[in-house]
Motif scaffolding. Structure first.
Motif, PDB file in Angstrom:
ATOM      1  N   SER A  25      -1.403   6.349  -3.637  1.00 47.63           N
ATOM      2  CA  SER A  25      -2.570   5.805  -4.345  1.00 47.63           C
ATOM      3  C   SER A  25      -3.816   6.619  -4.041  1.00 47.63           C
ATOM      4  O   SER A  25      -4.756   6.650  -4.834  1.00 47.63           O
ATOM      5  CB  SER A  25      -2.808   4.345  -3.940  1.00 47.63           C
ATOM      6  N   ASN A  26      -3.852   7.232  -2.884  1.00 47.66           N
ATOM      7  CA  ASN A  26      -4.995   8.065  -2.514  1.00 47.66           C
ATOM      8  C   ASN A  26      -4.740   9.539  -2.802  1.00 47.66           C
ATOM      9  O   ASN A  26      -5.388  10.412  -2.233  1.00 47.66           O
ATOM     10  CB  ASN A  26      -5.301   7.904  -1.025  1.00 47.66           C
ATOM     11  N   CYS A  27      -3.763   9.791  -3.647  1.00 48.15           N
ATOM     12  CA  CYS A  27      -3.427  11.167  -4.016  1.00 48.15           C
ATOM     13  C   CYS A  27      -2.826  11.960  -2.868  1.00 48.15           C
ATOM     14  O   CYS A  27      -2.842  13.197  -2.885  1.00 48.15           O
ATOM     15  CB  CYS A  27      -4.625  11.904  -4.599  1.00 48.15           C
ATOM     16  N   ARG A  87       8.456   3.489  -1.248  1.00 52.62           N
ATOM     17  CA  ARG A  87       7.949   2.122  -1.253  1.00 52.62           C
ATOM     18  C   ARG A  87       9.128   1.193  -0.994  1.00 52.62           C
ATOM     19  O   ARG A  87      10.220   1.422  -1.507  1.00 52.62           O
ATOM     20  CB  ARG A  87       7.375   1.760  -2.624  1.00 52.62           C
ATOM     21  N   CYS A 108      -4.441  14.753  -9.596  1.00 51.75           N
ATOM     22  CA  CYS A 108      -4.372  13.308  -9.376  1.00 51.75           C
ATOM     23  C   CYS A 108      -5.723  12.647  -9.619  1.00 51.75           C
ATOM     24  O   CYS A 108      -5.810  11.550 -10.160  1.00 51.75           O
ATOM     25  CB  CYS A 108      -3.895  13.056  -7.952  1.00 51.75           C
ATOM     26  N   TYR A 127       0.840  -1.182   0.000  1.00 52.75           N
ATOM     27  CA  TYR A 127       0.000   0.000   0.000  1.00 52.75           C
ATOM     28  C   TYR A 127       0.883   1.243   0.000  1.00 52.75           C
ATOM     29  O   TYR A 127       1.793   1.383   0.818  1.00 52.75           O
ATOM     30  CB  TYR A 127      -0.931   0.053   1.216  1.00 52.75           C
ATOM     31  N   ASP A 128       0.594   2.120  -0.937  1.00 55.96           N
ATOM     32  CA  ASP A 128       1.337   3.374  -1.024  1.00 55.96           C
ATOM     33  C   ASP A 128       0.348   4.511  -0.846  1.00 55.96           C
ATOM     34  O   ASP A 128      -0.624   4.608  -1.596  1.00 55.96           O
ATOM     35  CB  ASP A 128       2.026   3.479  -2.388  1.00 55.96           C
ATOM     36  N   SER A 181      -4.196  -2.833  -2.438  1.00 62.15           N
ATOM     37  CA  SER A 181      -4.809  -1.896  -3.379  1.00 62.15           C
ATOM     38  C   SER A 181      -4.118  -2.000  -4.729  1.00 62.15           C
ATOM     39  O   SER A 181      -2.949  -2.375  -4.827  1.00 62.15           O
ATOM     40  CB  SER A 181      -4.712  -0.466  -2.842  1.00 62.15           C
ATOM     41  N   GLN A 182      -4.844  -1.664  -5.752  1.00 64.98           N
ATOM     42  CA  GLN A 182      -4.289  -1.702  -7.105  1.00 64.98           C
ATOM     43  C   GLN A 182      -5.040  -0.691  -7.944  1.00 64.98           C
ATOM     44  O   GLN A 182      -6.186  -0.340  -7.647  1.00 64.98           O
ATOM     45  CB  GLN A 182      -4.449  -3.117  -7.698  1.00 64.98           C
ATOM     46  N   PHE A 183      -4.380  -0.172  -8.980  1.00 68.20           N
ATOM     47  CA  PHE A 183      -5.066   0.736  -9.885  1.00 68.20           C
ATOM     48  C   PHE A 183      -6.032  -0.065 -10.757  1.00 68.20           C
ATOM     49  O   PHE A 183      -5.684  -1.123 -11.274  1.00 68.20           O
ATOM     50  CB  PHE A 183      -4.072   1.470 -10.790  1.00 68.20           C
ATOM     51  N   ASN A 192      -5.854   6.313 -11.941  1.00 71.48           N
ATOM     52  CA  ASN A 192      -5.744   6.498 -10.500  1.00 71.48           C
ATOM     53  C   ASN A 192      -6.964   5.991  -9.740  1.00 71.48           C
ATOM     54  O   ASN A 192      -7.103   6.240  -8.550  1.00 71.48           O
ATOM     55  CB  ASN A 192      -5.504   7.969 -10.167  1.00 71.48           C
ATOM     56  N   VAL A 233      -8.481   3.566  -7.652  1.00 70.42           N
ATOM     57  CA  VAL A 233      -7.851   2.536  -6.819  1.00 70.42           C
ATOM     58  C   VAL A 233      -8.894   1.511  -6.408  1.00 70.42           C
ATOM     59  O   VAL A 233      -9.981   1.867  -5.938  1.00 70.42           O
ATOM     60  CB  VAL A 233      -7.210   3.171  -5.572  1.00 70.42           C
TER      61      VAL A 233
END
Lengths: 326, 298
Positions: A151-153, A234, A296, A147-148, A312-314, A302, A304
């Motif tokens: 990813s949630n902007c 990451r 974003c 999880y980064d 999570s993944q795009f 984007n 997610v």
């Protein structure tokens, strides 16, 4: 007249007077240069001579830089020592500004330490809790579970800011330097007008913390504190909001800006982590390269989604195939 | 002789040396816009008057440092609109209808602002947003920064033109080039997305283009003269004057921080029963009346 030929005429007419002007200004500057610290051997605009100021301030050898960090307990102490050594620093003169204009891009892998080897866990000396956290996240990452916050902007925050990709601009003004990264429109402000950090009562954790700095010649020295907890990248260690850092910025040649960084974090690091970041100038001969607003939320890549494994993944993320000429 | 040479070559342009002749009154400035068919024509006229303009560097650059905010702080694109809900813009019939339909919806508390989704306002709405601003002239680029959603306009003053037509597509803040006329900055902006000048203000199309003349008129104030051209929505160019006032910061404690739109819980947006959007649990200080409680459906 086309835009390009128009600009050529402007350039030619401006330069025709500037040669003589430089002669006159040079005569004036020789007569009027004050003997302030860092000004006695003012380097040529944006050249390796500027780096020599930094070289005088800090050792050239990496081991010696690591050792320098070890002699201080915090970033604040190292910064104070460097400032003392530089005689307090010297304000930039409007007519002798380092030229850091243009676009820049980081060199190196997506790891905080560009020199980290592929089979290394990290080059940081971590405390047990931070080490266990990193090992756990690396194990999950090997299973595709990662999880980064980006990813949630969310912005990367500092010091991760130093290591993210995409375009950058370094905007130097006498009292403030703006360090811009295209990702999420990240703009760090480094105050070089002599102010200190905000009073402790007003300090609270921020994505980019609070940065103050001083110039010695064309070398910028920065101290940053008041950051939010985060990850260095990451697959890199976490850090706490106790972190503070010192950066020494130099343009070492026309195409290269380097930053020596000492990170202190008593919660996660056994000793300060020294890394060197390098940014290369991006060629833009016709000036057509632009940085636009990074929104974003508008990129469908984007979106997610949560995978079956809980990571999570795009959604529907696709790269363009190398042979796709469209 | 040497002194004469020094004086000649260390000449620094000043606001007084600006070559572009600007009339004094709003009516005249509005009329000036009408004498040109497009924003580009007006910009080229200014450029011609300024003999191509200058490239400033070092001490020649104006000192626009500090933190500014729009003054007066209202949300109208034209600060002279006052309490009139209808701005003085001359709208085409299509956009006039669209605007009045919007006002009708607003009367019924139905309004959607793209900012609710953390989208940037885009230019020319950028000119009217509240909060803090910084204006940063450098030799080849001037950065116009608005705190809100970290919105940075770049004005290229290094002589480059706009990007080639084949490479153009609508952008939130468009593409801006400019030149210095003394210590005035003249800007042309194209390549914009469609949008609205503000909440409860008219819409504009993606053909909108602007010309701006920025100038620091005293120690505390920067003004921007703005002409907006947009054939689909405007019968004639819309001239407005924006003013930004420098904030007192004697202790130098004022900072601009990263604006993470999503992390403010006041920014959680819910859909109301009427189909409008509203911030959940949004509260002002007690000195201000509490807004109506929105429905709880998401």
């Amino acid at each position: 007249m086309s835009a390009r030929s128009r600009s050529s005429v402007i350039r030619a007419s401006f330069q025709s007077g500037s040669v003589s002007a430089l002669v006159a200004l040079a005569a004036l500057s020789i007569a009027c240069t004050p003997s302030s610290p860092g000004a006695g051997n003012t380097p040529a605009r944006g050249t390796a001579a500027g780096a020599s100021q930094g070289a005088a301030l800090i050792p050239a050898d990496k081991d010696a830089k690591v050792a320098l960090g070890l002699t201080y307990k915090s970033g604040a102490e190292l910064y104070a020592a460097l400032k003392t050594k530089a005689g307090g620093g010297a304000p930039l003169s409007l007519d002798d500004m380092p030229d850091w204009s243009g676009f820049w891009q980081r060199v190196g892998p997506p790891l905080f330490d560009p020199e980290q080897k592929r089979d290394e866990l990290t080059t940081a000396k971590l405390k047990p809790d931070a080490l266990a956290d990193l090992q756990h996240r690396r194990e999950l990452s090997a299973q595709g579970i990662e999880y980064d916050p980006l990813s949630n902007c969310s912005p990367p925050g500092f010091p991760r800011w130093l290591a993210i990709p995409f375009l950058r601009e370094f905007i130097v003004t006498p009292g403030q330097t703006y360090l811009f990264s295209e990702t999420m429109n990240n703009l760090r402000r480094v105050y070089t007008d002599g102010r200190g950090h905000p009073p402790a009562a007003d300090a609270y954790p921020l994505w980019y913390g609070d940065s103050i700095g001083f110039w010695t010649g064309h070398t910028l020295v920065i101290h940053t504190s008041q950051v939010q907890a985060g990850i260095f990248h990451r697959n890199d260690p976490k850090y706490s909001e106790q972190l503070d850092a010192v950066e020494v910025w130099n343009k070492v040649d026309e195409g290269t800006v380097v930053v020596d960084v000492w990170v202190y974090d008593p919660e996660t690091l056994v000793e300060p982590w020294f890394v060197r970041q390098t940014y290369k100038h991006v060629s833009n001969p016709d000036g057509s390269l632009r940085v636009g607003y990074w929104f974003c939320g508008e990129n469908p890549n984007n979106t997610v989604i949560q995978t079956d494994k809980g990571t999570s993944q795009f959604g529907d993320f696709t790269f363009t195939k190398p042979d796709d000429k469209q | 002789m040497l002194l004469a040479a020094i004086a000649l070559f260390t000449w620094v342009p000043t606001a007084a040396s600006a070559a572009v002749s600007l009339p004094a009154t709003k009516a005249e400035l509005t009329a000036l816009g009408k004498t040109h068919k497009t924003a580009w024509d007006l910009y080229k006229d200014f450029e011609k008057q300024a003999n191509g303009g200058q490239r400033l560097k070092g001490e020649q650059l104006p000192d626009w440092s500090g933190t500014y905010t729009r003054d007066p702080p209202g949300l109208y694109f034209d600060i002279d609109q006052g309490r009139n809900p209808v701005p003085p813009a001359k709208l085409t019939p299509e956009y006039d209808k669209r605007f009045h339909d919007k006002l009708d919806r607003v009367k019924n508390k139905i309004e959607f602002d793209p900012l609710s989704n953390c989208a940037p306002p885009g230019h020319p709405r950028w000119l009217t947003e509240p909060f803090l601003r910084e204006f940063v002239p450098t030799p080849g680029t001037t950065y116009l920064i608005n705190e809100m959603v970290n919105d940075i306009r770049r004005i290229y003053t290094d002589g480059r033109g706009h990007v080639p037509e084949a490479d153009r597509y609508p952008l939130y803040d468009g593409d801006s080039i400019g030149f210095w006329d003394g210590k005035r900055l003249v800007i042309h902006t194209n390549q914009l997305r469609d949008g609205q000048y503000q909440r409860s203000q008219p819409d504009y199309s993606d053909q909108v283009e602007t010309v701006e003349i920025w100038e620091k008129v005293d120690d505390k104030h920067i003004v921007a003269h703005v002409w907006v051209y947009d054939p689909p929505s405007l019968v004639e160019p819309w001239y407005v004057k924006q003013q930004y006032t420098k904030l007192d910061d004697p202790q130098r404690e004022l900072r601009i921080r990263y604006w993470d739109c999503r992390e403010n819980q006041n920014n959680e947006v819910i859909q109301t029963d009427t189909g409008s959007s509203q911030f959940r649990d949004f509260t002002f200080d007690k000195a201000t009346p509490t807004p109506p409680t929105p429905a709880t459906s998401r």
